[in-house]
Design a protein around this motif. Sequence first.
Motif, PDB file in Angstrom:
ATOM      1  N   GLU A 162      -4.175  -4.970  11.061  1.00  0.00           N
ATOM      2  CA  GLU A 162      -3.652  -3.596  10.979  1.00  0.00           C
ATOM      3  C   GLU A 162      -2.964  -3.317   9.643  1.00  0.00           C
ATOM      4  OE1 GLU A 162      -1.237  -2.935  14.453  1.00  0.00           O
ATOM      5  OE2 GLU A 162      -3.004  -2.661  15.706  1.00  0.00           O
ATOM      6  N   ARG A 163      -3.638  -3.669   8.587  1.00  0.00           N
ATOM      7  CA  ARG A 163      -3.175  -3.348   7.245  1.00  0.00           C
ATOM      8  C   ARG A 163      -4.398  -3.071   6.383  1.00  0.00           C
ATOM      9  NH1 ARG A 163      -1.046  -8.525   4.096  1.00  0.00           N
ATOM     10  NH2 ARG A 163      -2.663 -10.031   4.598  1.00  0.00           N
ATOM     11  N   SER A 164      -4.176  -2.695   5.157  1.00  0.00           N
ATOM     12  CA  SER A 164      -5.293  -2.258   4.319  1.00  0.00           C
ATOM     13  C   SER A 164      -6.013  -3.426   3.646  1.00  0.00           C
ATOM     14  CB  SER A 164      -4.801  -1.284   3.253  1.00  0.00           C
ATOM     15  OG  SER A 164      -4.048  -1.960   2.274  1.00  0.00           O
ATOM     16  N   MET A 165      -7.253  -3.163   3.292  1.00  0.00           N
ATOM     17  CA  MET A 165      -8.027  -4.126   2.520  1.00  0.00           C
ATOM     18  C   MET A 165      -7.332  -4.384   1.184  1.00  0.00           C
ATOM     19  SD  MET A 165     -11.822  -2.639   3.447  1.00  0.00           S
ATOM     20  CE  MET A 165     -12.615  -3.397   2.068  1.00  0.00           C
ATOM     21  N   LYS A 166      -6.741  -3.348   0.636  1.00  0.00           N
ATOM     22  CA  LYS A 166      -6.015  -3.475  -0.633  1.00  0.00           C
ATOM     23  C   LYS A 166      -4.868  -4.470  -0.504  1.00  0.00           C
ATOM     24  CE  LYS A 166      -3.043  -0.729  -3.667  1.00  0.00           C
ATOM     25  NZ  LYS A 166      -2.491   0.611  -3.908  1.00  0.00           N
ATOM     26  N   GLU A 167      -4.116  -4.384   0.584  1.00  0.00           N
ATOM     27  CA  GLU A 167      -2.992  -5.306   0.775  1.00  0.00           C
ATOM     28  C   GLU A 167      -3.461  -6.756   0.844  1.00  0.00           C
ATOM     29  OE1 GLU A 167       0.218  -2.721   3.320  1.00  0.00           O
ATOM     30  OE2 GLU A 167      -1.609  -3.373   4.342  1.00  0.00           O
ATOM     31  N   ILE A 168      -4.537  -6.990   1.587  1.00  0.00           N
ATOM     32  CA  ILE A 168      -5.058  -8.349   1.712  1.00  0.00           C
ATOM     33  C   ILE A 168      -5.560  -8.850   0.363  1.00  0.00           C
ATOM     34  CG2 ILE A 168      -6.898  -9.747   2.740  1.00  0.00           C
ATOM     35  CD1 ILE A 168      -6.542  -8.027   5.276  1.00  0.00           C
ATOM     36  N   THR A 169      -6.235  -8.001  -0.375  1.00  0.00           N
ATOM     37  CA  THR A 169      -6.770  -8.378  -1.677  1.00  0.00           C
ATOM     38  C   THR A 169      -5.645  -8.704  -2.662  1.00  0.00           C
ATOM     39  OG1 THR A 169      -8.708  -6.991  -1.291  1.00  0.00           O
ATOM     40  CG2 THR A 169      -8.277  -7.654  -3.565  1.00  0.00           C
ATOM     41  N   ILE A 170      -4.619  -7.862  -2.701  1.00  0.00           N
ATOM     42  CA  ILE A 170      -3.484  -8.110  -3.599  1.00  0.00           C
ATOM     43  C   ILE A 170      -2.777  -9.409  -3.214  1.00  0.00           C
ATOM     44  CG2 ILE A 170      -1.185  -7.292  -4.280  1.00  0.00           C
ATOM     45  CD1 ILE A 170      -2.380  -4.437  -4.233  1.00  0.00           C
ATOM     46  N   GLU A 171      -2.582  -9.619  -1.922  1.00  0.00           N
ATOM     47  CA  GLU A 171      -1.940 -10.857  -1.475  1.00  0.00           C
ATOM     48  C   GLU A 171      -2.758 -12.076  -1.907  1.00  0.00           C
ATOM     49  OE1 GLU A 171      -0.398 -13.037   2.613  1.00  0.00           O
ATOM     50  OE2 GLU A 171      -1.531 -11.193   2.769  1.00  0.00           O
ATOM     51  N   ALA A 172      -4.069 -12.010  -1.720  1.00  0.00           N
ATOM     52  CA  ALA A 172      -4.930 -13.132  -2.100  1.00  0.00           C
ATOM     53  C   ALA A 172      -4.879 -13.392  -3.604  1.00  0.00           C
ATOM     54  CB  ALA A 172      -6.364 -12.856  -1.656  1.00  0.00           C
ATOM     55  N   LEU A 173      -4.895 -12.325  -4.395  1.00  0.00           N
ATOM     56  CA  LEU A 173      -4.841 -12.492  -5.849  1.00  0.00           C
ATOM     57  C   LEU A 173      -3.497 -13.047  -6.301  1.00  0.00           C
ATOM     58  CD1 LEU A 173      -6.730  -9.279  -6.983  1.00  0.00           C
ATOM     59  CD2 LEU A 173      -7.482 -11.658  -7.279  1.00  0.00           C
ATOM     60  N   ARG A 174      -2.422 -12.599  -5.669  1.00  0.00           N
ATOM     61  CA  ARG A 174      -1.105 -13.133  -6.023  1.00  0.00           C
ATOM     62  C   ARG A 174      -0.993 -14.605  -5.670  1.00  0.00           C
ATOM     63  NH1 ARG A 174       2.584  -7.889  -4.405  1.00  0.00           N
ATOM     64  NH2 ARG A 174       2.361  -6.852  -6.398  1.00  0.00           N
ATOM     65  N   ASP A 209       8.294  -3.720  -7.211  1.00  0.00           N
ATOM     66  CA  ASP A 209       7.623  -2.827  -6.264  1.00  0.00           C
ATOM     67  C   ASP A 209       7.113  -1.561  -6.926  1.00  0.00           C
ATOM     68  OD1 ASP A 209       8.152  -4.622  -4.251  1.00  0.00           O
ATOM     69  OD2 ASP A 209       9.935  -3.566  -3.562  1.00  0.00           O
ATOM     70  N   ASP A 210       7.779  -1.114  -7.974  1.00  0.00           N
ATOM     71  CA  ASP A 210       7.404   0.145  -8.613  1.00  0.00           C
ATOM     72  C   ASP A 210       6.530  -0.062  -9.854  1.00  0.00           C
ATOM     73  OD1 ASP A 210       9.381  -1.011 -10.118  1.00  0.00           O
ATOM     74  OD2 ASP A 210      10.522   0.829 -10.397  1.00  0.00           O
ATOM     75  N   GLU A 211       5.930  -1.227  -9.960  1.00  0.00           N
ATOM     76  CA  GLU A 211       5.067  -1.501 -11.108  1.00  0.00           C
ATOM     77  C   GLU A 211       3.875  -0.553 -11.101  1.00  0.00           C
ATOM     78  OE1 GLU A 211       2.415  -5.073 -13.108  1.00  0.00           O
ATOM     79  OE2 GLU A 211       3.429  -5.423 -11.213  1.00  0.00           O
ATOM     80  N   PRO A 212       3.528   0.009 -12.247  1.00  0.00           N
ATOM     81  CA  PRO A 212       2.342   0.870 -12.307  1.00  0.00           C
ATOM     82  C   PRO A 212       1.099   0.075 -11.925  1.00  0.00           C
ATOM     83  CG  PRO A 212       3.609   1.020 -14.342  1.00  0.00           C
ATOM     84  CD  PRO A 212       4.209  -0.097 -13.529  1.00  0.00           C
ATOM     85  N   THR A 213       0.123   0.766 -11.394  1.00  0.00           N
ATOM     86  CA  THR A 213      -1.109   0.103 -10.989  1.00  0.00           C
ATOM     87  C   THR A 213      -2.252   0.466 -11.922  1.00  0.00           C
ATOM     88  OG1 THR A 213      -1.722   1.891  -9.488  1.00  0.00           O
ATOM     89  CG2 THR A 213      -0.424   0.080  -8.562  1.00  0.00           C
ATOM     90  N   LYS A 214      -3.307  -0.295 -11.837  1.00  0.00           N
ATOM     91  CA  LYS A 214      -4.512  -0.078 -12.626  1.00  0.00           C
ATOM     92  C   LYS A 214      -5.696  -0.183 -11.673  1.00  0.00           C
ATOM     93  CE  LYS A 214      -6.727   0.059 -16.619  1.00  0.00           C
ATOM     94  NZ  LYS A 214      -6.711   1.207 -17.465  1.00  0.00           N
ATOM     95  N   ARG A 215      -6.589   0.792 -11.689  1.00  0.00           N
ATOM     96  CA  ARG A 215      -7.757   0.788 -10.809  1.00  0.00           C
ATOM     97  C   ARG A 215      -8.742  -0.271 -11.272  1.00  0.00           C
ATOM     98  NH1 ARG A 215      -8.898   3.496  -6.759  1.00  0.00           N
ATOM     99  NH2 ARG A 215      -7.431   5.125  -7.297  1.00  0.00           N
ATOM    100  N   TYR A 216      -9.288  -0.999 -10.288  1.00  0.00           N
ATOM    101  CA  TYR A 216     -10.257  -2.062 -10.557  1.00  0.00           C
ATOM    102  C   TYR A 216     -11.357  -1.957  -9.514  1.00  0.00           C
ATOM    103  CZ  TYR A 216     -12.112  -6.800 -11.170  1.00  0.00           C
ATOM    104  OH  TYR A 216     -12.920  -7.886 -11.400  1.00  0.00           O
ATOM    105  N   THR A 217     -12.570  -1.692  -9.954  1.00  0.00           N
ATOM    106  CA  THR A 217     -13.700  -1.570  -9.044  1.00  0.00           C
ATOM    107  C   THR A 217     -14.400  -2.912  -8.956  1.00  0.00           C
ATOM    108  OG1 THR A 217     -13.968   0.734  -9.682  1.00  0.00           O
ATOM    109  CG2 THR A 217     -15.835  -0.318  -8.594  1.00  0.00           C
ATOM    110  N   LEU A 218     -14.703  -3.317  -7.735  1.00  0.00           N
ATOM    111  CA  LEU A 218     -15.264  -4.635  -7.500  1.00  0.00           C
ATOM    112  C   LEU A 218     -16.448  -4.531  -6.550  1.00  0.00           C
ATOM    113  CD1 LEU A 218     -14.883  -7.757  -7.698  1.00  0.00           C
ATOM    114  CD2 LEU A 218     -13.385  -7.553  -5.722  1.00  0.00           C
TER     115      LEU A 218
END
Length: 71
Positions: A52-64, A24-33
């Motif tokens: 009712e959640r963020s676009m970021k959450e959906i994107t991360i879930e899809a990538l995982r 959960d505490d993994e550092p993040t890296k910005r990625y522009t798409l």
Amino acid sequence: MDSDDLNQNRAESLSDLSGSDEPDDEPTKRYTLDLPQSLHKWLKKQAVIEEERSMKEITIEALREYKQSRE
């Protein structure tokens, strides 16, 4: 529900994504798409109105999920 509650729920949802082997505490890296406008519009509607959640959450879930299907 106020914005603090919504942000807490988003954080909990993000940390509970199934199939995640990243800490959960993994550092993040910005990625522009650049997305097609129609896909961006759908994602925003899906995130904000339907889930009712963020676009970021959906994107991360899809990538995982994509990553897990390839391992």
